[in-house]
Design a protein around this motif. Structure first.
Motif, mmCIF file in Angstrom:
data_model
loop_
_atom_site.group_PDB
_atom_site.id
_atom_site.type_symbol
_atom_site.label_atom_id
_atom_site.label_comp_id
_atom_site.label_asym_id
_atom_site.label_seq_id
_atom_site.Cartn_x
_atom_site.Cartn_y
_atom_site.Cartn_z
ATOM 1 N N LYS A 151 4.140 -15.455 -7.132
ATOM 2 C CA LYS A 151 4.835 -14.286 -6.832
ATOM 3 C C LYS A 151 3.524 -12.781 -6.408
ATOM 4 N N SER A 152 3.877 -12.028 -6.166
ATOM 5 C CA SER A 152 2.639 -10.906 -6.457
ATOM 6 C C SER A 152 2.876 -10.398 -7.426
ATOM 7 N N LEU A 153 1.716 -10.190 -8.005
ATOM 8 C CA LEU A 153 1.548 -9.546 -9.245
ATOM 9 C C LEU A 153 1.243 -8.561 -9.503
ATOM 10 N N PHE A 154 1.406 -7.561 -9.449
ATOM 11 C CA PHE A 154 0.925 -5.814 -10.267
ATOM 12 C C PHE A 154 0.302 -5.281 -12.057
ATOM 13 N N ALA A 155 -0.273 -4.903 -11.997
ATOM 14 C CA ALA A 155 -0.039 -3.718 -13.054
ATOM 15 C C ALA A 155 -1.208 -2.342 -13.086
ATOM 16 N N LEU A 156 -0.171 -1.995 -13.891
ATOM 17 C CA LEU A 156 -0.481 -0.147 -13.281
ATOM 18 C C LEU A 156 -1.519 -0.062 -13.836
ATOM 19 N N ARG A 157 -2.268 -0.089 -14.467
ATOM 20 C CA ARG A 157 -3.798 -0.338 -15.544
ATOM 21 C C ARG A 157 -4.250 -0.936 -15.799
ATOM 22 N N HIS A 158 -5.703 -1.801 -15.513
ATOM 23 C CA HIS A 158 -6.309 -2.799 -16.489
ATOM 24 C C HIS A 158 -6.322 -2.509 -17.699
ATOM 25 N N TRP A 159 -6.111 -4.237 -18.663
ATOM 26 C CA TRP A 159 -5.959 -4.360 -19.673
ATOM 27 C C TRP A 159 -7.076 -4.820 -20.189
ATOM 28 N N SER A 160 -6.864 -4.567 -21.689
ATOM 29 C CA SER A 160 -7.671 -4.209 -22.291
ATOM 30 C C SER A 160 -8.324 -5.736 -21.675
ATOM 31 N N PRO A 161 -9.927 -5.687 -22.946
ATOM 32 C CA PRO A 161 -11.305 -6.978 -23.075
ATOM 33 C C PRO A 161 -10.940 -7.256 -23.968
ATOM 34 N N GLN A 162 -10.407 -6.541 -25.302
ATOM 35 C CA GLN A 162 -9.659 -7.248 -26.623
ATOM 36 C C GLN A 162 -9.624 -8.088 -26.136
ATOM 37 N N LEU A 163 -7.884 -8.229 -25.356
ATOM 38 C CA LEU A 163 -7.115 -9.540 -25.625
ATOM 39 C C LEU A 163 -7.507 -10.869 -25.284
ATOM 40 N N PRO A 164 -6.823 -11.834 -26.224
ATOM 41 C CA PRO A 164 -7.319 -12.918 -26.616
ATOM 42 C C PRO A 164 -7.203 -13.892 -25.441
ATOM 43 N N TYR A 165 -6.495 -13.455 -24.034
ATOM 44 C CA TYR A 165 -5.900 -13.577 -23.033
ATOM 45 C C TYR A 165 -6.404 -13.155 -21.914
ATOM 46 N N LYS A 166 -7.729 -12.402 -22.080
ATOM 47 C CA LYS A 166 -8.287 -11.141 -20.773
ATOM 48 C C LYS A 166 -8.663 -12.819 -20.006
ATOM 49 N N GLU A 167 -8.987 -13.541 -19.877
ATOM 50 C CA GLU A 167 -10.002 -14.630 -19.405
ATOM 51 C C GLU A 167 -8.916 -14.976 -18.059
ATOM 52 N N GLU A 168 -7.453 -15.402 -18.374
ATOM 53 C CA GLU A 168 -6.263 -16.307 -17.666
ATOM 54 C C GLU A 168 -5.714 -15.323 -17.047
#
Length: 127
Positions: free
Chosen positions: A95-112
């Protein structure tokens, strides 16, 4: 376009607001299921039913939009574990993936999240 909206259920009002905007533009929109206590007796059953229902909705959509424009716990661009799981499902289904804004670099799964190829909308709905 046939779009599935995902995000924290604490932001249901915002998800419904985005759904209204997309519907006015002629899109078909799928929303997270109702997980209120009136429908389910125990928490684990709620979580299991929610995950199954969202997978079914994601499978019939062309695109998935993560509604992540409100901070949670002081984290801007928050993407929680369920939203992360749903993005992974959608990616696996092509599927095509979209997000309204960039996710936090604090998230443990940021690289994923970075590896998923999510298109960032910078708080604008281009479709």
């Amino acid at each position: 376009m046939n779009i599935c909206l995902i995000g924290s259920l604490r932001d249901t009002d915002r998800i419904r607001e985005i759904a209204g905007e997309l519907k006015q533009r002629g899109h078909r929109v799928h929303l997270p299921m109702d997980t209120s206590e009136a429908h389910f007796a125990d928490r684990m059953r709620v979580k299991a039913e929610f995950m199954k229902a969202m997978f079914e909705q994601i499978s019939v959509c062309e695109a998935v939009l993560a509604v992540n424009d409100r901070p949670r716990g002081g984290i801007e661009g928050y993407i929680g574990p369920n939203t992360f799981l749903q993005l992974g499902m959608a990616m696996a289904l092509g599927k095509s993936l979209f997000a309204l804004r960039h996710w936090s670099p604090q998230l443990p799964y940021k690289e994923e999240l970075d590896a998923m190829g999510i298109t960032l909308l910078d708080l604008r709905l281009p479709f």
